[in-house]
Design a protein around this motif. Sequence first.
Motif, PDB file in Angstrom:
ATOM      1  N   UNK A  40       0.833  -1.205   0.000  1.00 10.36           N
ATOM      2  CA  UNK A  40       0.000   0.000   0.000  1.00 10.36           C
ATOM      3  C   UNK A  40       0.867   1.255   0.000  1.00 10.36           C
ATOM      4  N   UNK A  41       1.952   1.263   0.767  1.00 12.69           N
ATOM      5  CA  UNK A  41       2.865   2.412   0.783  1.00 12.69           C
ATOM      6  C   UNK A  41       3.525   2.598  -0.580  1.00 12.69           C
ATOM      7  N   UNK A  42       3.895   1.516  -1.240  1.00 12.68           N
ATOM      8  CA  UNK A  42       4.503   1.611  -2.564  1.00 12.68           C
ATOM      9  C   UNK A  42       3.507   2.161  -3.570  1.00 12.68           C
ATOM     10  N   UNK A  43       2.240   1.732  -3.482  1.00  6.56           N
ATOM     11  CA  UNK A  43       1.216   2.234  -4.395  1.00  6.56           C
ATOM     12  C   UNK A  43       0.988   3.732  -4.191  1.00  6.56           C
ATOM     13  N   UNK A  44       0.948   4.170  -2.926  1.00  2.00           N
ATOM     14  CA  UNK A  44       0.759   5.595  -2.631  1.00  2.00           C
ATOM     15  C   UNK A  44       1.948   6.399  -3.141  1.00  2.00           C
ATOM     16  N   UNK A  45       3.162   5.898  -2.944  1.00  2.00           N
ATOM     17  CA  UNK A  45       4.355   6.604  -3.418  1.00  2.00           C
ATOM     18  C   UNK A  45       4.347   6.715  -4.938  1.00  2.00           C
ATOM     19  N   UNK A  46       3.951   5.665  -5.620  1.00  2.00           N
ATOM     20  CA  UNK A  46       3.888   5.709  -7.086  1.00  2.00           C
ATOM     21  C   UNK A  46       2.795   6.662  -7.542  1.00  2.00           C
ATOM     22  N   UNK A  47       1.676   6.650  -6.859  1.00  2.00           N
ATOM     23  CA  UNK A  47       0.539   7.494  -7.224  1.00  2.00           C
ATOM     24  C   UNK A  47       0.854   8.978  -7.029  1.00  2.00           C
ATOM     25  N   UNK A  48       1.607   9.311  -5.982  1.00  2.00           N
ATOM     26  CA  UNK A  48       1.939  10.705  -5.703  1.00  2.00           C
ATOM     27  C   UNK A  48       3.190  11.173  -6.430  1.00  2.00           C
ATOM     28  N   UNK A  49       3.873  10.285  -7.127  1.00  2.44           N
ATOM     29  CA  UNK A  49       5.021  10.677  -7.939  1.00  2.44           C
ATOM     30  C   UNK A  49       6.337  10.704  -7.192  1.00  2.44           C
ATOM     31  N   UNK A  50       6.459   9.954  -6.104  1.00  8.77           N
ATOM     32  CA  UNK A  50       7.720   9.913  -5.367  1.00  8.77           C
ATOM     33  C   UNK A  50       8.733   8.970  -5.984  1.00  8.77           C
ATOM     34  N   UNK A  51       8.280   8.081  -6.846  1.00  9.55           N
ATOM     35  CA  UNK A  51       9.187   7.115  -7.446  1.00  9.55           C
ATOM     36  C   UNK A  51       9.869   7.732  -8.660  1.00  9.55           C
ATOM     37  N   UNK A  52      11.102   7.372  -8.942  1.00  8.51           N
ATOM     38  CA  UNK A  52      11.790   7.928 -10.118  1.00  8.51           C
ATOM     39  C   UNK A  52      11.187   7.378 -11.399  1.00  8.51           C
ATOM     40  N   UNK A  53      11.255   8.184 -12.438  1.00  9.16           N
ATOM     41  CA  UNK A  53      10.736   7.770 -13.741  1.00  9.16           C
ATOM     42  C   UNK A  53      11.694   6.761 -14.366  1.00  9.16           C
TER      43      UNK A  53
END
Length: 132
Positions: A40-53
């Motif tokens: 769930x934390x990974x999904x939220x991070x991806x959704x909010x744009x915290x993950x690198x492109x």
Amino acid sequence: MNTNTSQVQQQPTAQPVISTGSMLTQVSSVLAVIILLILACAWVAKRLGFTPKRGSTGQSLSVSASCQVGQRERVVIVDVEDARLVLGVTGQQITHLHTLPPKPPQENPEAPAATADFRQVLQTLIKRPGKP
């Protein structure tokens, strides 16, 4: 009467028996909750744009500007080797809107700012107003 009370006191008390199955169930359920929390934390991070492109295409193609037009629509300027493309991007398609001339090459490209070493950064963080 004393004989009955002595018999009751001499009987060992039964300790609760912990079954291995219930212990395994508890550990498994806690582990499953932790894994779901991480996902769930990974999904939220991806959704909010915290993950690198991902998927860098190199120097020949880069997005220089982007503007949100609607909820899922945006206008994007893409720099290609010999032109700049203005594209309309939606959830279903990408439409070519206009072609701009390429950017003129910079005569004096800015040198990257020199990074401060760790000692200097630490000293500036430690210094407080009013102290030498």
